[in-house]
Structures are given as structure tokens and as C-alpha cells.
Scaffold this active site. Sequence first.
Site, mmCIF file in Angstrom:
data_model
loop_
_atom_site.group_PDB
_atom_site.id
_atom_site.type_symbol
_atom_site.label_atom_id
_atom_site.label_comp_id
_atom_site.label_asym_id
_atom_site.label_seq_id
_atom_site.Cartn_x
_atom_site.Cartn_y
_atom_site.Cartn_z
ATOM 1 N N CYS A 38 1.197 -1.048 0.243
ATOM 2 C CA CYS A 38 -0.001 -0.467 0.280
ATOM 3 C C CYS A 38 0.680 0.956 0.166
ATOM 4 C CB CYS A 38 -1.196 -0.163 0.940
ATOM 5 S SG CYS A 38 -1.819 1.333 1.276
ATOM 6 N N CYS A 76 -0.467 3.704 2.298
ATOM 7 C CA CYS A 76 0.184 3.472 4.037
ATOM 8 C C CYS A 76 1.375 3.420 4.541
ATOM 9 C CB CYS A 76 0.028 2.197 4.117
ATOM 10 S SG CYS A 76 -1.489 1.878 4.040
#
Length: 214
Positions: free
Chosen positions: A98, A101
Amino acid sequence: PTTSSSAYFPNQTSTSSSSSSNSTSINNGSSASSSSGGGGANIGLAAGAVVAGIALFLITRTFTGGVSMAALEQQAIPFNVAISNGKPTVVEFYASWCEVCRELIPATYEVEEQYKTKVNFVMLNVDNSKWAPEVEEYGVNGIPHFVFLDQQGQPLAAAVGRLPKQVLQGNTAALAAGQQQLPYAAIRGQTSSLAPSSSMVNGGGRATSPRDHA
């Protein structure tokens, strides 16, 4: 892959800016001297740009891929401990692939360092099929997905995607103060969608990591 959605904030207004282009004319009389020295100047500029790019890459890699990530992995509390130790909890659903993230690592690390004695910070990897029930329970369809739980483990708010630091900071501060009304109850920014190959889709298992708490 990323999907874009607008984050919303109370009384926030958007502004737009326009850029203007300026043109400069070159004096014909100085063109000869400019061309004779232009090659060296261009080489110097190119070399400077390369050095600056390498420095920026190394700084970014060191901060987001080194100490900060290691600290998050070491500080993460097991989910079953967090919901039973009488402290409020911030749960982050994430994945190693991600991009968003990883972008939020510096802000997340700073907030955890500030409130780690008063608030649990839990990391649940969506690629670990163990957390499929929690993914469904909290309606996770994009990551990072933060859920803010009170001392009894009841959800008070959620924040999804690329968030300004003040969202995570504000909600965590309110949890630490024992408040039931959080300043940002349902915020959504740009997210990384759950990958089709994720174990949440195909039911397969994945190797665990320190943040899986399997």
C-alpha cells in the site's frame, strides 16, 4: 492501484490557483557567446538535478522505509490485547504493498510516540486471512483504514485513505482524553484499493509479519 475521493472537513473551503507563463526574448547580439557557454551550463544543471534527486531519494527511503517502519512494527499491540486492556485503541488496516500506507508512516509514527502510553495502536494486515472478519465488520474496502475504538472496544469514528496529520492527531488526542465525540468522525481521502490477489478475495493465506500478530 489507487482510487481518489475527496476528504471532507468542517467549514473548509477550496481555493484554486492559476499559473501564468512568461516569455523572454534573446538578444541576437549575445547569441554567439550564449551558445559557446551553454553546453557547460547545461551539463552543470543536469548534474545538480541528478545529485538533488539522489539525495531526496535517500532521505525519503531512510525515513519511510527504515526507523519509522521498524518502530511501528515493534510498537503495534496485538488486537486481542488492545480490546481487553481498558485503553482506547486506534486500529489501522494496511498492507505492505500500500503506497498510501507508506506515505503516512511519518505522521503515524509521530502520533504513536506521543500517545502510546494512553492509547493502543494496532496494525492489521488485510493480506492475512485471519483478519477477514474484522475487515468485514469495519467495512474495509480501501486502505489505510483507521478505526477509533473507545475503552470498551466500541467504534467511535473511522478515517480512510491519505489523511492530513491533524485527523489522526485530533481523533487520537480525543481518545486519550476519554471523549466519546471525536472531531473527525468519517473522513475519507485517496486510498489503495484492496488488491484482487489479496487473501481477502481468494481465501488464501499469507506469511505473517510483525504487524500481523497472528
